[in-house]
Write a protein that holds these residues in place. Structure first.
Motif, PDB file in Angstrom:
ATOM      1  N   THR A  53       0.774  -1.384  -0.562  1.00 19.41           N
ATOM      2  CA  THR A  53       0.166   0.336  -0.165  1.00 19.41           C
ATOM      3  C   THR A  53       1.196   1.564  -0.049  1.00 19.41           C
ATOM      4  O   THR A  53       0.433   2.489  -0.261  1.00 19.41           O
ATOM      5  N   GLN A  54       2.244   1.093   0.003  1.00 21.32           N
ATOM      6  CA  GLN A  54       3.051   2.243   0.591  1.00 21.32           C
ATOM      7  C   GLN A  54       2.905   2.967  -0.863  1.00 21.32           C
ATOM      8  O   GLN A  54       3.386   1.839  -2.077  1.00 21.32           O
ATOM      9  N   LYS A  55       2.666   4.374  -0.929  1.00 19.92           N
ATOM     10  CA  LYS A  55       2.477   5.026  -2.790  1.00 19.92           C
ATOM     11  C   LYS A  55       3.644   4.325  -3.733  1.00 19.92           C
ATOM     12  O   LYS A  55       3.720   4.638  -4.514  1.00 19.92           O
ATOM     13  N   LYS A  56       4.991   5.030  -2.948  1.00 22.31           N
ATOM     14  CA  LYS A  56       6.026   4.680  -3.911  1.00 22.31           C
ATOM     15  C   LYS A  56       6.329   3.703  -4.112  1.00 22.31           C
ATOM     16  O   LYS A  56       6.660   3.516  -5.279  1.00 22.31           O
ATOM     17  N   GLN A  57       6.357   3.032  -3.638  1.00 19.60           N
ATOM     18  CA  GLN A  57       6.456   0.758  -3.837  1.00 19.60           C
ATOM     19  C   GLN A  57       5.473   0.763  -4.738  1.00 19.60           C
ATOM     20  O   GLN A  57       5.834  -0.308  -5.711  1.00 19.60           O
ATOM     21  N   VAL A  58       4.562   1.289  -5.007  1.00 17.89           N
ATOM     22  CA  VAL A  58       3.351   0.414  -6.213  1.00 17.89           C
ATOM     23  C   VAL A  58       4.101   0.850  -7.010  1.00 17.89           C
ATOM     24  O   VAL A  58       3.637   0.415  -7.983  1.00 17.89           O
ATOM     25  N   GLN A  59       4.078   2.943  -7.186  1.00 17.43           N
ATOM     26  CA  GLN A  59       4.388   3.276  -8.559  1.00 17.43           C
ATOM     27  C   GLN A  59       5.407   2.363  -9.115  1.00 17.43           C
ATOM     28  O   GLN A  59       5.667   2.150 -10.218  1.00 17.43           O
ATOM     29  N   LYS A  60       6.797   1.973  -7.515  1.00 16.28           N
ATOM     30  CA  LYS A  60       7.649   1.350  -8.699  1.00 16.28           C
ATOM     31  C   LYS A  60       7.129   0.346  -9.588  1.00 16.28           C
ATOM     32  O   LYS A  60       8.029  -0.582 -10.254  1.00 16.28           O
ATOM     33  N   ALA A  61       6.580  -0.534  -8.509  1.00 11.49           N
ATOM     34  CA  ALA A  61       6.130  -1.606  -9.478  1.00 11.49           C
ATOM     35  C   ALA A  61       5.632  -1.470 -10.562  1.00 11.49           C
ATOM     36  O   ALA A  61       5.649  -2.412 -11.470  1.00 11.49           O
ATOM     37  N   MET A  62       4.453  -1.273 -10.047  1.00 12.22           N
ATOM     38  CA  MET A  62       3.921  -0.712 -11.568  1.00 12.22           C
ATOM     39  C   MET A  62       4.427  -0.250 -13.313  1.00 12.22           C
ATOM     40  O   MET A  62       4.432  -0.555 -14.078  1.00 12.22           O
ATOM     41  N   ASP A  63       6.023   0.391 -11.981  1.00 10.40           N
ATOM     42  CA  ASP A  63       6.638   1.187 -13.321  1.00 10.40           C
ATOM     43  C   ASP A  63       7.050  -0.250 -14.301  1.00 10.40           C
ATOM     44  O   ASP A  63       7.601  -0.116 -15.592  1.00 10.40           O
ATOM     45  N   ILE A  64       7.763  -1.253 -12.748  1.00  9.16           N
ATOM     46  CA  ILE A  64       8.431  -1.989 -13.755  1.00  9.16           C
ATOM     47  C   ILE A  64       8.130  -2.222 -14.526  1.00  9.16           C
ATOM     48  O   ILE A  64       8.062  -3.367 -15.983  1.00  9.16           O
ATOM     49  N   VAL A  65       6.670  -2.976 -14.802  1.00  9.76           N
ATOM     50  CA  VAL A  65       5.956  -4.164 -15.284  1.00  9.76           C
ATOM     51  C   VAL A  65       5.982  -3.798 -16.401  1.00  9.76           C
ATOM     52  O   VAL A  65       5.375  -3.846 -17.302  1.00  9.76           O
TER      53      VAL A  65
END
Length: 141
Positions: A53-65
């Motif tokens: 749920t941590q916004k930075k982590q979610v965004q980083k994962a979405m960017d990788i994918v």
């Protein structure tokens, strides 16, 4: 008397503004999570494992994918996925969810991902390490 009414109106407008700002922030945070499920045993049975749920982590994962070199091909994997993960499409008013099946390579050095729409990617080692740490909270190999 007029000063007291003016103070009440000002207080009411201030409270209304704060409530609107808070509701806007909550709406922005809603849906910005990744749900991870882990395979149980050898069958295709998955149980909820965690939520990111941590916004930075979610965004980083979405960017990788999103930035992976996806191939459009039907890929038959030798076994059931080790994990599944989902996150809502950003800016989707329809509540659509992107679903991914994730495999660890036999030597646990990289990740392979397949989508419901027959897309496949073998992530680079650095991207595999980052994504695995975000989703599973462990180091890859």
């Amino acid at each position: 008397m007029i000063g007291s009414k003016l103070k009440k109106i000002t207080l009411f407008i201030s409270l209304l503004a704060v409530l609107l700002i808070i509701s806007g922030c909550l709406a922005e945070m809603r849906g910005q999570k990744i749900t991870v499920q882990k395979r149980v045993g050898e069958d295709e049975i998955y149980e909820d494992y965690k939520e990111v749920t941590q916004k930075k982590q979610v965004q980083k994962a979405m960017d990788i994918v999103k930035n992976a070199n996806w191939e459009t091909t039907k890929k038959d994997m030798m076994r059931s996925a080790d994990f599944q993960f989902q996150f809502p499409f950003k800016n989707s008013s329809e509540g659509k969810i992107a679903s991914y099946s994730l495999w660890l390579s036999p030597d646990d050095e990289y990740l392979e991902i397949v989508t419901d729409s027959d897309k496949y990617v073998k992530l680079t080692k650095p991207d595999s390490e980052k994504l695995y740490e975000i989703l599973i909270e462990e180091k890859l190999n």
